[in-house]
Design an enzyme around this catalytic site. Structure first.
Site, mmCIF file in Angstrom:
data_model
loop_
_atom_site.group_PDB
_atom_site.id
_atom_site.type_symbol
_atom_site.label_atom_id
_atom_site.label_comp_id
_atom_site.label_asym_id
_atom_site.label_seq_id
_atom_site.Cartn_x
_atom_site.Cartn_y
_atom_site.Cartn_z
ATOM 1 N N GLU A 1 0.852 -1.193 0.000
ATOM 2 C CA GLU A 1 0.000 0.000 0.000
ATOM 3 C C GLU A 1 0.880 1.232 0.000
ATOM 4 O OE1 GLU A 1 -2.840 0.566 3.133
ATOM 5 O OE2 GLU A 1 -3.588 -1.467 2.883
ATOM 6 N N ASP B 1 -5.739 8.818 10.651
ATOM 7 C CA ASP B 1 -4.398 8.400 11.041
ATOM 8 C C ASP B 1 -3.972 8.904 12.409
ATOM 9 O OD1 ASP B 1 -3.287 6.808 8.836
ATOM 10 O OD2 ASP B 1 -3.720 8.603 7.647
ATOM 11 N N TYR C 1 -11.116 -4.071 3.270
ATOM 12 C CA TYR C 1 -10.193 -3.638 4.324
ATOM 13 C C TYR C 1 -10.984 -3.615 5.636
ATOM 14 C CZ TYR C 1 -6.367 -0.674 6.227
ATOM 15 O OH TYR C 1 -5.317 -0.162 6.949
#
Lengths: 395, 267
Positions: free
Chosen positions: B50, B61, B175
């Site tokens: 990725e 994040d 995911y």
């Protein structure tokens, strides 16, 4: 008009652009809000708190000295500075803490720029006996020390945000990350008409009390609707609150953004005047960005306007040309701050001073006898040190 | 030319193991070292790599990828330069490359142009962590037109009916966000997580890779029982951030990647 649609779209703006972890929480919030909105008991409790706790209705004050100097129009100030905690922010917070309690959330988080929303949230959390944490950029902590103290006195934790701009944008980032992590028991009280659906709609609804009152007060006082509404626009909550109940009427509206050091300088917060559509903090809206889609840092002397995006409904109202948006500089805002203080004996928030500064441009265009309502969104006690330092620097 | 995502998962499954999907922040610490890191990870046993497009406001994040993103941006990385980097990497690594970008840089380039340039660079798929299926219409159309796989995320908070909707628009793999939080947070490997992964696999009808917070070979091994792939990002970027020099960072990443790949069953 009835916007947004089911998915939170105001035309091409709004929506939900968030990590998947938050999507179910946003759907839950939408459902809970729809139920609360339709529940007379909820509305009655909110109305009582707004009246007895927040001190509403706030007055519509005719600023005669200001009107006389400007010459042509009757200028009325919608006195949100007189609401409990000193700004319009409490209107939204009281709605959302009641909703949080209804949803069984026991922890409240918020972001704050000027500290007005943080103080309001800390106040609401104290009232409800809820745990409260406020994310605040370290730059804002420096320039809004009084409000930091107030939040702490009220029992809230103020979490410094060191990242990026060290101001409102990164405080929102951090608040969203906090919410992603603690979504089970935490309600995030966004302070403005931004963020993913249902926030722009819900915050607007809670702030629309400003415009509803102003409308009724104007009719009682003068027997007619105002000709022009003026409000400052950071992310846009006080402006949408004033404007929304008048959108169906023939009333002109001006939203005033922060031009900072000037629109040409790059150091400003005028997302509508000088930005472009994109996605920030979960919604599609006008924002300040570079050609690669990186969000730029905003600048304004008013911490509450120091944000690089403007809510989706304002973004649409700009494109529809229903509202005119303009920008005034730090310098103009400080001069307007001083003028109102000396002329009317009212110390306005630096944010609200932007709306007052715009009057200087707008007044000469107005017909004789025009009636103008300016949203005096907050009081300026928090800004005294900063204004003094600014004037010192200029002299 | 990169192998496709489907083949990469099939190959791992054929060898009786869980796929290893390391993440790098594109352009960090600089383009050359980033390329070297991708090659290192490829040789250390990556089944798929990725590549993150650094963004100014990475909401999903934690501190590590916030920092690597900031440093990449400070070093001049742009979506365009990361796409160029992917093109160079695609010619040098065996693992297929998947881009991860927040939605705003993608919109700024234009969805059609982004899809065309990603496909042209040899990327096999794209992950957009702040683009739920509800808002993905134009992007899906652009990506399908370029035969790019569209990887969507499911989370522990996702209810079953929503999981089906997410799976329906996902291509390549799904995911699965292993924790309620941001990347690099502390992962608790409990039965609830394994059950959630199992449920996602039943519904998805395509490989499910778990990521967020996976830092150690033991955690990777624990997830391997319930996932088709394990994604590791922050733990690798932390090795780079904490290393006194880039070379020692690369060596540390190599060791960690080898350990992770081995823990997932690679010989």
């Amino acid at each position: 008009m009835s916007l947004p649609d089911e998915q939170g779209h105001f035309g091409p703006f709004g929506g939900r652009y968030v990590p998947e972890t938050l999507m179910p929480a946003l759907q839950e919030l939408s459902r809970a809000y729809a139920q609360a909105k339709a529940d007379p008991a909820f509305q009655a409790e909110l109305a009582e708190l707004l009246r007895d706790f927040a001190g509403r209705a706030t007055p519509l004050y005719e600023a005669r000295n200001l009107s006389r100097r400007l010459g042509r129009a009757r200028i009325f100030l919608k006195r949100e500075d007189l609401a409990h905690t000193g700004a319009h922010k409490i209107n939204n917070v009281l709605g959302q803490v009641l909703l949080a309690r209804r949803m069984g959330k026991r922890r409240i988080i918020a972001e704050t720029g000027a500290g007005q929303h943080g103080v309001a949230t800390a106040t609401g959390a104290a009232l409800m006996g809820m745990e409260c944490l406020v994310h605040m950029g370290t730059l804002d902590i420096e320039r809004q020390a009084v409000n930091v103290e107030r939040m702490r006195m009220l029992g809230a934790r103020v979490e410094p945000v060191e990242a990026g701009s060290r101001s409102l944008k990164d405080a929102v980032n951090q608040a969203i990350r906090d919410w992603v992590t603690n979504v089970g028991h935490t309600h995030y009280i966004i302070g403005s008409v931004v963020g993913p659906h249902p926030y722009p709609m819900m915050v607007r609804d809670f702030q629309a009390v400003i415009g509803r009152e102003a409308r009724q007060q104007a009719l009682e006082r003068t027997g007619r609707l105002p000709d022009l509404l003026v409000a400052c626009v950071g992310a846009g909550s006080n402006a949408i609150g004033l404007f929304h109940p008048f959108l169906g009427d023939e009333v002109a509206m001006v939203g005033v953004e922060a031009a900072g050091h000037g629109l040409g300088s790059g150091a400003h917060a005028a997302s509508l005047s000088a930005g472009s559509p994109g996605v920030l903090h979960g919604a599609s809206l006008y924002l300040l960005q570079d050609q690669h889609g990186q969000v730029r840092e905003a600048h304004s002397i008013a911490a509450g306007l120091d944000y690089p995006g403007v809510g989706p409904e304002h973004s649409l109202l700009k494109d529809l040309k229903r509202v005119r948006y303009m920008a005034v500089s730090d310098d103009e805002a400080v001069r307007a701050f001083m003028r109102l203080t000396r002329e009317e004996g009212i110390i306005p928030a630096l944010e609200s001073a932007h709306a007052l500064a715009a009057l200087e441009h707008l007044a000469p265009e107005l017909p004789e006898g025009a009636m103008v309502v300016v949203c005096l969104s907050g009081r300026g006690d928090k800004d005294l040190a900063q204004v003094a330092a600014y004037l010192e620097e200029q002299s | 030319m990169s192998a496709s995502i489907k083949e990469a998962f099939a190959a791992a499954r054929g060898q009786g193991r869980c796929a290893f999907l390391p993440f790098v922040t594109g352009g960090y610490p600089d383009p050359e070292l980033c390329l070297e890191l991708m090659q290192t990870l490829d040789q250390a046993g990556a089944d798929l790599i990725e590549v993150g497009v650094p963004f100014s406001d990475p909401l999903a994040d934690g501190p590590v990828i916030q920092r690597s993103s900031q440093l990449a941006l400070a070093a001049g990385a742009t979506p365009g330069s990361v796409l160029e980097l992917v093109a160079r990497a695609a010619a040098r690594v065996a693992a297929p490359l998947v881009l991860m970008t927040y939605v705003n840089p993608l919109l700024a380039m234009g969805t059609a142009e982004f899809a065309a340039r990603a496909a042209g660079a040899g990327a096999a798929g794209v992950i957009v962590p702040d683009l739920p299926p509800e808002e993905a219409g134009p992007w899906l159309e652009a990506a399908r037109g370029q035969d790019l796989d569209t990887v969507f995320l499911a989370a522990p908070t996702t209810p079953p009916e929503r999981l089906a909707r997410i799976a329906a628009v996902s291509r390549g793999f799904l995911y699965y966000v292993a924790l309620v939080g941001v990347t690099g947070a502390e992962l608790a490997l409990d039965q609830g997580l394994l059950d959630g992964l199992q449920k996602a696999r039943e519904v998805a009808g395509l490989p499910v890779a778990a990521g967020f917070g996976v830092a150690t070979p033991a955690q990777a091994r624990g997830l391997a029982a319930a996932a088709d792939g394990v994604i590791v990002g922050s733990a690798l970027m932390r090795q780079m951030l904490e290393a006194p020099q880039a070379k020692t960072g690369l060596a540390a990443c190599q060791r960690l990647a080898q350990d992770l790949a081995r823990s997932l069953g690679r010989a």
